[in-house]
Design a protein around this motif. Structure first.
Motif, short mmCIF file in Angstrom:
data_model
loop_
_atom_site.label_atom_id
_atom_site.label_comp_id
_atom_site.label_asym_id
_atom_site.label_seq_id
_atom_site.Cartn_x
_atom_site.Cartn_y
_atom_site.Cartn_z
N UNK A 1 0.84 -1.19 0.00
CA UNK A 1 0.00 0.00 0.00
C UNK A 1 0.88 1.25 0.00
N UNK A 2 0.47 2.25 -0.75
CA UNK A 2 1.25 3.48 -0.84
C UNK A 2 1.49 4.08 0.54
N UNK A 3 0.45 4.08 1.38
CA UNK A 3 0.59 4.66 2.71
C UNK A 3 0.72 3.60 3.81
N UNK A 4 0.84 2.33 3.42
CA UNK A 4 1.01 1.26 4.38
C UNK A 4 -0.25 0.86 5.12
N UNK A 5 -1.38 1.45 4.78
CA UNK A 5 -2.61 1.21 5.53
C UNK A 5 -3.53 0.24 4.78
N UNK A 6 -4.12 -0.69 5.55
CA UNK A 6 -5.03 -1.68 4.97
C UNK A 6 -5.89 -2.24 6.09
N UNK A 7 -6.93 -3.00 5.70
CA UNK A 7 -7.75 -3.71 6.67
C UNK A 7 -7.48 -5.20 6.47
N UNK A 8 -6.30 -5.65 6.92
CA UNK A 8 -5.91 -7.03 6.71
C UNK A 8 -6.56 -8.01 7.65
N UNK A 9 -7.17 -7.52 8.74
CA UNK A 9 -7.90 -8.36 9.69
C UNK A 9 -8.84 -7.46 10.47
N UNK A 10 -9.81 -8.03 11.23
CA UNK A 10 -10.87 -7.20 11.79
C UNK A 10 -10.43 -6.06 12.69
#
Length: 407
Positions: A370-379
Motif C-alpha cells: 500500500x502506498x501509505x502502508x494502511x489496509x484492513x488485513x484483519x478485523x
C-alpha cells in the motif's frame, strides 16, 4: 474498529448451512454518537472511477441498513433512494436486480448515498452478482464457500457509514484481496485518500503469497487464468486451502510466555495509566487492574479464533469496556505476531509486526504494497491506526477509485 455488528453480526449470520451467509445488518464501522445537527448533504455524492485498465462492464450495488429505529435492510439506487428488500423465503429466493451501471474503462459514475445508511458498495466485473433473500435477511456473496454462485465472478466491496457525524469509508481485505481500489473523501480541508496500491502491488501480493507454501493455495484463479482473489487466512482455512492449525504452535508459545512474566495491556493510547496486567494460569490468561481485582479471563484461542478475532475473543461491548479492549488487544497481537515477544501490548511499531514463528504473510504483504502502508488485513487492523479508512465530519463528496490491476 471494524464493527462486528455488520450485516447482523459481521459474522454472525444465520442459516450457516447455506452456501453463503445470511446477514441481518450491514458491514460498517464503529462510529460515535450522532450530534443533534445534521452535517453533510442529505444525499452525499460518491464518484466511482474506473482506472482498472479492464474492459469488462462494471456493475455497482449499494446495500445496507437504514440505521434509524425501524429502518431495516435494503438497497440504494443511483439517485439515492433507499428501498427495503421484499420478504425472502426458504430456500432463498432471488433478490431483485438492483445493479447500477458502473463506469466504463477510464470513466466515472456518480451515485448518491443518503444519510443514515450503513453498508457496502459492491463492484463486479463482467457479470452481475447473485443475491438471495431469506426470511432473516440478505444472502451476501461468500466466494470461499464451495456452492456460492458468485465464486467465479471478479468482485469486491468497500464499506461505509454515513450519519449526522459524517462519513466513514474504508476499503477492506478482511475476507479477501480481489479488486484493487482506493477510497477518498473531500471536505473544506481538502481530499484524503487511502487504500491505493503501489505499482504492480496486486501482482506483488499474489506472487508473494504463492511463494509461501502455507499460503499458496489461497490464491484463487478462474479457468480463463484470471486471478479472482486471494482469500484471507481464515477464509482459506474454511475452504480447505490452508492448514487450519497454522498458528497453533505459535499461540501455545505466546500463551506460555506469560506464565512467568506479566503482560501489560494499555488499550487506549490517550489513557496511558489505564493498564491491565495478565498472567497465564493453565490455559487461561487472567487479567487484573491496578488494585489487583480480576477484570477478565481469556481462554487460550484456536487458530480460527485468531483469524476471525472471534470465539474466545467475543465480549459484550458495554461499559467500562475492559474485557472487549483486552480481548481485541490480544487478538491483534497474535495476528501481528507480537504476543509473547513483548511485555506491553498493543505494540504499535510496524517494524515489529509479522516477525513471529508463523507470520501472517497475507496481511504483511498487503500492508507492504500500500502506498501509505494502511489496509484492513484483519478485523482489528484499526488498533494503532493501520486501517485503510477515510473520515470527515462535514463531507462534501466521497469517491471509490478502481485502480490498475497492473501498472
Amino acid at each position: 474498529m471494524r464493527n462486528k455488528q455488520l450485516f447482523g453480526g459481521r459474522f454472525g449470520g444465520v442459516l450457516r448451512g447455506l452456501a453463503t451467509l445470511v446477514l441481518a445488518l450491514p458491514v460498517t464501522l464503529a462510529v460515535p454518537p450522532s450530534p443533534a445537527a445534521a452535517v453533510g448533504p442529505a444525499l452525499l455524492p460518491v464518484t466511482v472511477t474506473n482506472n482498472s485498465g479492464r474492459s469488462e462492464a462494471v456493475h455497482l450495488y449499494i446495500l445496507g441498513t437504514d440505521i434509524r429505529p425501524g429502518g431495516g435492510l435494503g438497497y440504494v439506487n443511483a439517485a439515492g433512494t433507499f428501498t427495503r428488500w421484499p420478504a425472502g423465503g426458504l430456500p432463498p429466493t432471488p433478490a431483485p436486480d438492483v445493479a447500477i451501471p458502473g463506469p466504463s474503462r477510464g470513466g466515472s459514475v456518480t451515485v448518491r448515498v443518503p444519510r443514515f445508511i450503513s453498508g457496502r458498495m459492491y463492484f463486479s466485473f463482467g457479470r452481475k452478482l447473485d443475491f438471495r433473500l431469506t426470511p432473516d435477511g440478505l444472502v451476501q456473496p461468500a466466494p470461499w464457500a464451495g456452492a456460492d454462485p458468485n465464486r467465479d465472478i471478479l468482485f469486491d466491496w468497500s464499506e461505509f457509514t454515513y450519519n449526522d457525524a459524517g462519513i466513514w469509508l474504508n476499503s477492506t481485505q478482511v475476507d479477501h484481496f480481489a479488486v484493487p481500489h482506493a477510497v477518498a473523501v473531500t471536505d473544506a480541508q481538502g481530499t484524503r485518500k487511502t487504500g491505493e496500491l503501489v505499482a504492480n502491488g496486486r501482482a506483488n501480493v499474489i506472487n508473494g503469497l504463492r511463494a509461501q507454501p502455507a499460503f499458496a493455495r489461497s490464491v484463487v484463479t478462474r479457468s480463463d487464468g484470471t486471478v479472482l482473489r486471494v482469500l484471507a487466512p481464515g477464509k482459506a482455512a474454511e475452504a480447505g486451502l490452508m492448514d487450519p492449525r497454522y498458528l497453533d504452535a505459535y499461540i501455545t508459545s505466546a500463551w506460555q510466555a506469560y506464565t512467568g512474566r506479566t503482560l501489560t495491556v494499555v488499550p487506549r493510547s490517550a489513557e496511558p495509566n489505564r493498564r491491565f496486567f495478565g498472567r497465564t494460569v493453565g490455559t487461561n490468561m487472567v487479567f487484573t487492574d491496578s488494585t489487583g481485582a480480576r477484570v477478565a479471563t481469556v481462554a487460550k484461542p484456536t487458530t480460527s479464533n485468531v483469524w476471525g478475532c472471534d470465539g474466545v475473543f467475543n465480549a459484550p461491548n458495554v461499559a467500562p469496556f475492559i474485557e472487549p479492549e483486552i480481548k481485541r488487544t490480544l487478538c491483534t497481537a497474535l495476528v501481528r505476531g507480537t504476543l509473547g515477544r513483548y511485555d506491553v501490548e498493543p505494540n504499535l511499531t510496524a517494524a515489529n509486526f509479522y516477525r513471529n514463528s508463523a507470520p501472517n504473510h497475507y496481511s504483511r504483504l498487503i500492508h507492504a504494497n500500500m502506498v501509505d502502508g494502511r489496509a484492513y488485513g484483519f478485523p482489528y487492523d484499526d488498533v494503532g491506526g493501520f486501517e485503510s479508512l477515510v473520515h470527515s465530519g462535514d463531507p462534501r463528496s466521497a469517491a471509490v477509485i478502481l485502480t490498475p490491476f497492473q501498472s
